[in-house]
Structures are given as structure tokens and as C-alpha cells.
Design an enzyme around this catalytic site. Sequence first.
Site, PDB file in Angstrom:
ATOM      1  N   ASP A  43     -32.561  46.594  27.024  1.00  0.00           N
ATOM      2  CA  ASP A  43     -31.453  46.578  26.048  1.00  0.00           C
ATOM      3  C   ASP A  43     -30.974  48.004  25.814  1.00  0.00           C
ATOM      4  O   ASP A  43     -31.703  48.833  25.251  1.00  0.00           O
ATOM      5  CB  ASP A  43     -31.953  45.961  24.729  1.00  0.00           C
ATOM      6  CG  ASP A  43     -30.945  46.156  23.597  1.00  0.00           C
ATOM      7  OD1 ASP A  43     -31.371  46.143  22.421  1.00  0.00           O
ATOM      8  OD2 ASP A  43     -29.749  46.349  23.902  1.00  0.00           O
ATOM      9  N   ASP A  93     -29.103  43.899  28.503  1.00  0.00           N
ATOM     10  CA  ASP A  93     -27.695  43.980  28.917  1.00  0.00           C
ATOM     11  C   ASP A  93     -27.566  44.713  30.261  1.00  0.00           C
ATOM     12  O   ASP A  93     -28.543  45.258  30.784  1.00  0.00           O
ATOM     13  CB  ASP A  93     -26.861  44.678  27.845  1.00  0.00           C
ATOM     14  CG  ASP A  93     -27.546  45.930  27.298  1.00  0.00           C
ATOM     15  OD1 ASP A  93     -27.589  46.100  26.055  1.00  0.00           O
ATOM     16  OD2 ASP A  93     -28.071  46.705  28.122  1.00  0.00           O
ATOM     17  N   ASP A  98     -26.023  34.276  40.015  1.00  0.00           N
ATOM     18  CA  ASP A  98     -26.451  32.903  39.781  1.00  0.00           C
ATOM     19  C   ASP A  98     -25.206  32.022  39.730  1.00  0.00           C
ATOM     20  O   ASP A  98     -24.304  32.267  38.920  1.00  0.00           O
ATOM     21  CB  ASP A  98     -27.210  32.821  38.443  1.00  0.00           C
ATOM     22  CG  ASP A  98     -28.355  31.814  38.493  1.00  0.00           C
ATOM     23  OD1 ASP A  98     -29.465  32.154  38.054  1.00  0.00           O
ATOM     24  OD2 ASP A  98     -28.121  30.695  39.003  1.00  0.00           O
ATOM     25  N   ASP A 141     -27.738  27.173  41.353  1.00  0.00           N
ATOM     26  CA  ASP A 141     -28.462  26.400  40.348  1.00  0.00           C
ATOM     27  C   ASP A 141     -28.359  24.890  40.633  1.00  0.00           C
ATOM     28  O   ASP A 141     -27.251  24.363  40.763  1.00  0.00           O
ATOM     29  CB  ASP A 141     -27.818  26.699  38.987  1.00  0.00           C
ATOM     30  CG  ASP A 141     -28.617  26.171  37.823  1.00  0.00           C
ATOM     31  OD1 ASP A 141     -29.740  26.648  37.629  1.00  0.00           O
ATOM     32  OD2 ASP A 141     -28.109  25.284  37.108  1.00  0.00           O
ATOM     33  N   GLU A 176     -31.328  26.216  44.603  1.00  0.00           N
ATOM     34  CA  GLU A 176     -32.402  25.682  43.758  1.00  0.00           C
ATOM     35  C   GLU A 176     -32.293  24.170  43.875  1.00  0.00           C
ATOM     36  O   GLU A 176     -31.275  23.589  43.469  1.00  0.00           O
ATOM     37  CB  GLU A 176     -32.265  26.121  42.299  1.00  0.00           C
ATOM     38  CG  GLU A 176     -33.470  25.689  41.478  1.00  0.00           C
ATOM     39  CD  GLU A 176     -33.190  25.491  40.021  1.00  0.00           C
ATOM     40  OE1 GLU A 176     -32.026  25.268  39.655  1.00  0.00           O
ATOM     41  OE2 GLU A 176     -34.127  25.588  39.221  1.00  0.00           O
ATOM     42  N   HIS A 221     -37.545  32.294  35.630  1.00  0.00           N
ATOM     43  CA  HIS A 221     -37.266  32.213  34.187  1.00  0.00           C
ATOM     44  C   HIS A 221     -37.558  30.840  33.605  1.00  0.00           C
ATOM     45  O   HIS A 221     -37.439  30.631  32.388  1.00  0.00           O
ATOM     46  CB  HIS A 221     -35.797  32.575  33.954  1.00  0.00           C
ATOM     47  CG  HIS A 221     -34.865  31.623  34.612  1.00  0.00           C
ATOM     48  ND1 HIS A 221     -34.734  31.523  35.988  1.00  0.00           N
ATOM     49  CD2 HIS A 221     -34.077  30.665  34.102  1.00  0.00           C
ATOM     50  CE1 HIS A 221     -33.873  30.565  36.283  1.00  0.00           C
ATOM     51  NE2 HIS A 221     -33.464  30.029  35.164  1.00  0.00           N
ATOM     52  N   ASP A 222     -37.919  29.892  34.501  1.00  0.00           N
ATOM     53  CA  ASP A 222     -38.263  28.544  34.031  1.00  0.00           C
ATOM     54  C   ASP A 222     -39.761  28.260  34.087  1.00  0.00           C
ATOM     55  O   ASP A 222     -40.195  27.209  33.598  1.00  0.00           O
ATOM     56  CB  ASP A 222     -37.592  27.473  34.921  1.00  0.00           C
ATOM     57  CG  ASP A 222     -36.096  27.473  34.820  1.00  0.00           C
ATOM     58  OD1 ASP A 222     -35.441  27.114  35.818  1.00  0.00           O
ATOM     59  OD2 ASP A 222     -35.575  27.837  33.744  1.00  0.00           O
TER      60      ASP A 222
HETATM   61  O1  TEU Z   1     -33.232  24.613  36.326  1.00  0.00           O
HETATM   62  C1  TEU Z   1     -33.170  23.297  36.849  1.00  0.00           C
HETATM   63  C2  TEU Z   1     -34.527  22.746  37.022  1.00  0.00           C
HETATM   64  O2  TEU Z   1     -35.134  22.845  38.046  1.00  0.00           O
HETATM   65  C3  TEU Z   1     -35.108  22.159  35.823  1.00  0.00           C
HETATM   66  O3  TEU Z   1     -36.147  21.276  36.191  1.00  0.00           O
HETATM   67  C4  TEU Z   1     -35.645  23.312  35.045  1.00  0.00           C
HETATM   68  O4  TEU Z   1     -36.812  23.751  35.736  1.00  0.00           O
HETATM   69  C5  TEU Z   1     -35.919  23.020  33.621  1.00  0.00           C
HETATM   70  O5  TEU Z   1     -36.935  23.869  33.227  1.00  0.00           O
HETATM   71  C6  TEU Z   1     -36.331  21.598  33.321  1.00  0.00           C
HETATM   72  O6  TEU Z   1     -37.732  21.496  33.330  1.00  0.00           O
HETATM   73  C7  TEU Z   1     -31.984  25.288  36.426  1.00  0.00           C
HETATM   74  C8  TEU Z   1     -32.126  26.643  35.748  1.00  0.00           C
HETATM   75  O7  TEU Z   1     -33.094  27.421  36.453  1.00  0.00           O
HETATM   76  C9  TEU Z   1     -32.546  26.398  34.321  1.00  0.00           C
HETATM   77  O8  TEU Z   1     -32.815  27.627  33.638  1.00  0.00           O
HETATM   78  C10 TEU Z   1     -31.417  25.666  33.621  1.00  0.00           C
HETATM   79  O9  TEU Z   1     -31.833  25.322  32.306  1.00  0.00           O
HETATM   80  C11 TEU Z   1     -31.047  24.372  34.379  1.00  0.00           C
HETATM   81  O10 TEU Z   1     -30.955  24.526  35.792  1.00  0.00           O
HETATM   82  C12 TEU Z   1     -29.656  23.913  33.932  1.00  0.00           C
HETATM   83  O11 TEU Z   1     -28.703  24.842  34.420  1.00  0.00           O
END
Ligand code: TEU
Length: 569
Positions: free
Chosen positions: A23, A31, A100, A207, A265, A338-339
Site C-alpha cells: 500500500d 495499490d 485477470d 477466470d 482457470e 488467492h482462493d
Molecule cells: O474462482 C472460481 C472457482 O474456482 C471457485 O471454486 C473459487 O475457488 C471459489 O473459492 C469457490 O470456492 C474464481 C476466482 O479465482 C475467485 O476469486 C472468484 O471469486 C470466482 O472465480 C468468481 O469470479
Amino acid sequence: MSSEEQWWRQAVVYQIYPRSFADANGDGVGDLRGIIGHLDYLEALGVDVVWLSPIYRSPMDDNGYDIADYDDVDPLFGTLADLDELIAGLHARGMKLIMDLVVNHTSDEHPWFVEARQLGSAKRDWYVWRPAREGAIAGQPGAEPTNWGSFFGGPAWSYDEASGEYYLHLFSRKQPDLNWENPQVREAVYAMMRRWVERGVDGFRMDVINLISKQYPLSDGPTGPGEQLSWSQTLWADGPRVQEWLTEMNQAVGLSAEQLFTVGETPGVTIANAREYTRPDAQRLNMVFQFEHMAFDQDGPDKFHLKPVPWPALKQNLAQWDAGLAGQGWNSLYWCNHDQPRVVSRFGDDSPEHRVASAKTLATVLHLHRGTPFIYQGEELGMPNATFIDVSDFRDLESINYFHTRVAAGDDPAQILVGLRGKSRDNARTPMPWSDAPMAGFTTGTPWLPVIGEFKTINAAAQEGDPESVLAHYRRLIELRHREEIVREGDLELLLPDDERLWVFTRTLGAQQWLVLANMTSHAVGVPLSALPSLEDAELVLGSHPGPPTDVQTLRPWESRVYRLAHRA
Ligand code: TEU
């Protein structure tokens, strides 16, 4: 294709979640200028490509994966001029930037959807609208057009009073799905992609790109109303036209023609489908993110129900993916994004005694596979999961929705929190710890999500110059991939496939052969050397522990060793 055309087979990618990286203006949110301030760090790490999670204008319902303007930077992250400076800074250091691409859905605040809500508008058919289920009363529970559930809880349809119809949203109700059957939608997406390419962007992470083609006519799935369909039965993944549209996209945008980097993805993708997505002659995508290896520590259909990871199943899965794509396609390699929760807490041992060794060994086994490795910010520091006490500590809508949905279903809140602490996406979204300064040097303000409690000892500055750090180990792994063709292209053979503690495999390229030995437990483990290729005259190329092995026949807790063998098996 020449190796220059397939440059992405030699690349290592670093994912930045901009909200949590650095940041620069003290508002507590990362940012673009914060990223610009750390370009030397990225260059020193040795990565080739930066994947930037969304920085577009967004209401931030899903932290930017709900886009309201594909052509502008959200003021939270900075300006288009900042982005231009970031692109120039990366290019000046020989690195590339991929953006992305979130085009299965937009934000409900995107002008396209605002217009589409008007019955009869020119953009009505840019989204997926349906009347209430036959015989049901519109707006009443159970009147949704199909029984599909949203990833973020509740039905995948929301009723729009103004037009008297439902619109589809596989994710939050603020993320309406685009109707890719409409060629105007596809043309608008391709034109937007071209504008980013002309601005200097070097490719895209796409995505949930395998969700853009649904099975028509839309129909009920095999599970009960509102339940999340399992991927193997889903009616909305890998649909009949997805390959056609990716070919069309590739040609319209010039993805292969301009050697741009593309990774799809693709939740739920199989090896067979991944071959269709990534086979070079098809000119669709360079690679995909598969999810099978992310499910072995899941106990049943609920992602927040956890069990210890079974190493035999996981290591065999990666070997099957390698064999399934060998010579026919290409794979990504990842533990974190990030997920996903932090891998050292999820699959390793984040105790003070074993955190460093397990982080280094998890990195070693992954980076010594064939494919393009993805490093998620903080993974290279061995960052652990965060400490969440109460539901109020979470920021991710998926976690918050899940908690309230399960409480309403009668589950024990304390038990729900156990699952969230282990798997919440917020585990990956705590700020990067740059130093032991207040707020870990991430911000001079109050971070939008607290920094990890261990930041005084787990931070980038503390690891700079430490040859035994996780950071130093990632740098060595990246350098090894750049230097050694056997790491990039060698055939893989999994040894001891059923061993529950050891992960052992070879990589072979012509007369060369390497052996990877890894102890995936917090205890010392004997190595059945007689069952493995000879280590006579072998060279230890990379070890997780300081100095030469004290006992060749024993691997210390979380110890890994990479050998260059003198004699090919
Ligand atoms: O994630 C889609 C996906 O694979 C989902 O299963 C995701 O892992 C989510 O955690 C549900 O368990 C993509 C992006 O990486 C995610 O950050 C977004 O929230 C989602 O698509 C919608 O754009």
C-alpha cells in the site's frame, strides 16, 4: 512450435493480489504504486511473468472479480497511468504482465447489465434471463428456473422485480453471468482484450473460463434445490461450445499469433478436457489450472470439511496429470492462489520447528514437476494461514455467507469456524509482510485485513541474505528451472506410489536422470535406497536442509533432496 514460441514452458509466474501486496498511499489497501515500489524484489526473485488479480473498476463485492468497467483502473488501486508505469517497469526488467480476465460474469453495476435489466433493451440478451419455473409464483422460493446453487450460497438465480424475470449468477447475485451464446457479447470481450494487448499486456489468466458455455436448454441438476452441484455432474462447466469459443477468441485477439500467455482457470476440468484446451495444434490456451489436487484434503462435498491430505492420492494425481498431458498439452503447477489457504499450513507443518523445512520441501516437489509453476505472493516466504477467532474477522463473502448459511441450517458455530480457519480464502489475502516495521511494512495506515501475527519473524527483509530461508530456496528453484532443461521437459516417473510418507520421483531427459526424494512428514523416515536408482556418484543438486545429508538412508522431518544421478536407471 519453436521453444521461442512456447516461451511460457520455461517461465515461472508470480501472482499478485493487489489489495494485499503493498500500500503506497496509506489507505490500508494495496495499490499499483505499491507494486511499482517492489519491482526490484520481483526481479531478484527471478520470476518471468506477473499475474495481476483484477484492478478494474468494481463495487468490490467479490474483491474485484465483479467488474463494472473493464477498461479502467479502480481508484482504490490507482490510475491507468500507474498501470502503464507498472507495465513499463516490468518490461524494463525483462518480466511480462498478464491480467485477470473475468468474463463469465460482470458486476451487476456494469452499464451492460444496468441496460440489460430493461425489458426489450438491446442488451437484454447479453445476460441469461428466464421466467419463473412453470407453475410457480415469481419471486417465491422454489420458483427459480433451475435448481442450481451459487458458489457463494443460495440459488444461482435472482428475481428482478422490474422485469419480472430471473437472471443467472453462478457466483454472487452481484455477478450476473454473461450470455456467451450471443455473438455481440463475444465480440465485445475480444475487443476489450485487444485494447489491453495494445496497451502492452502480455496475456491473460482467464477466470472460470470453462463456465462460459452452459448446457442448453438450462435444466435442473441431479441434486436438490439450491445445492452446489458437484463438478462431475454439473450442467454449467466444459459445455458444448467452450472449445469453439476459445478458438474464436484466440484468433480474434491474436493470442497464439502474438505468443501471448494464456492460462484458463477451469474448475472441475478433467485430463481429457485439459488436452482439448491446451493441445498446441488447437491454438486455444497455453495451459489450465486443474483442481483435482486441491480436493484430497476435503472430507465430502463441502469444501470446509477437512481431513489430512493422503499423500499417495495427491502425488499419484500429479503424476497422472503429467502423463496425461505429456506431449499433448501443458500443465500449470500450483499450491497457492488467492482462493486457497496457505500450503505450509494446509499440507505442511507451520509449527516454528518445521515451517521452513516443510515450505521448502513442498516447493521442491512441486517445482521439480513438468509444467509452469505459479507462486502466489507470500508463498515464497513460507507464510502460514492467518488466525481468525470470530466470523467478524473474515472479509470474504464466500466465508461470511457460508457461516450464516450453516448456522441457519443448525450447525455448531464453533465447528463451522474450524473449517473456515482451515480453508477460508482470507487465509491467502492477509497483507504481504515486508519487514518487522508496524503493519509489516505493508501500509502506514490500518490494513483492510490484519497482518499475520508472526510478521515480526516471517517477513521478506528477515529472509533477504539468509541462504537457508524459504525465499532463498524459491530463488534456487526458479534458477534451476531456467538453467536445466531436464527440469522443464524431462519425463516424470513416480516411485513408491503408495508410500504414505515419502514422495519420490525421477525426471529423465535422454541420458540424464534426476531423483527427487522428499519426506512429507514431521518425523525422520528411512529411505529404501535398494528400491531406488543408485545414488553412487550422484550429485546433490538441491537440498532443503543446510549442508550435506548426515545420513543418506534417512530423511529428516520435511527433508527433500534433488540428485543428479551418475547412472541412469
Ligand atoms: O474462482 C472460481 C472457482 O474456482 C471457485 O471454486 C473459487 O475457488 C471459489 O473459492 C469457490 O470456492 C474464481 C476466482 O479465482 C475467485 O476469486 C472468484 O471469486 C470466482 O472465480 C468468481 O469470479
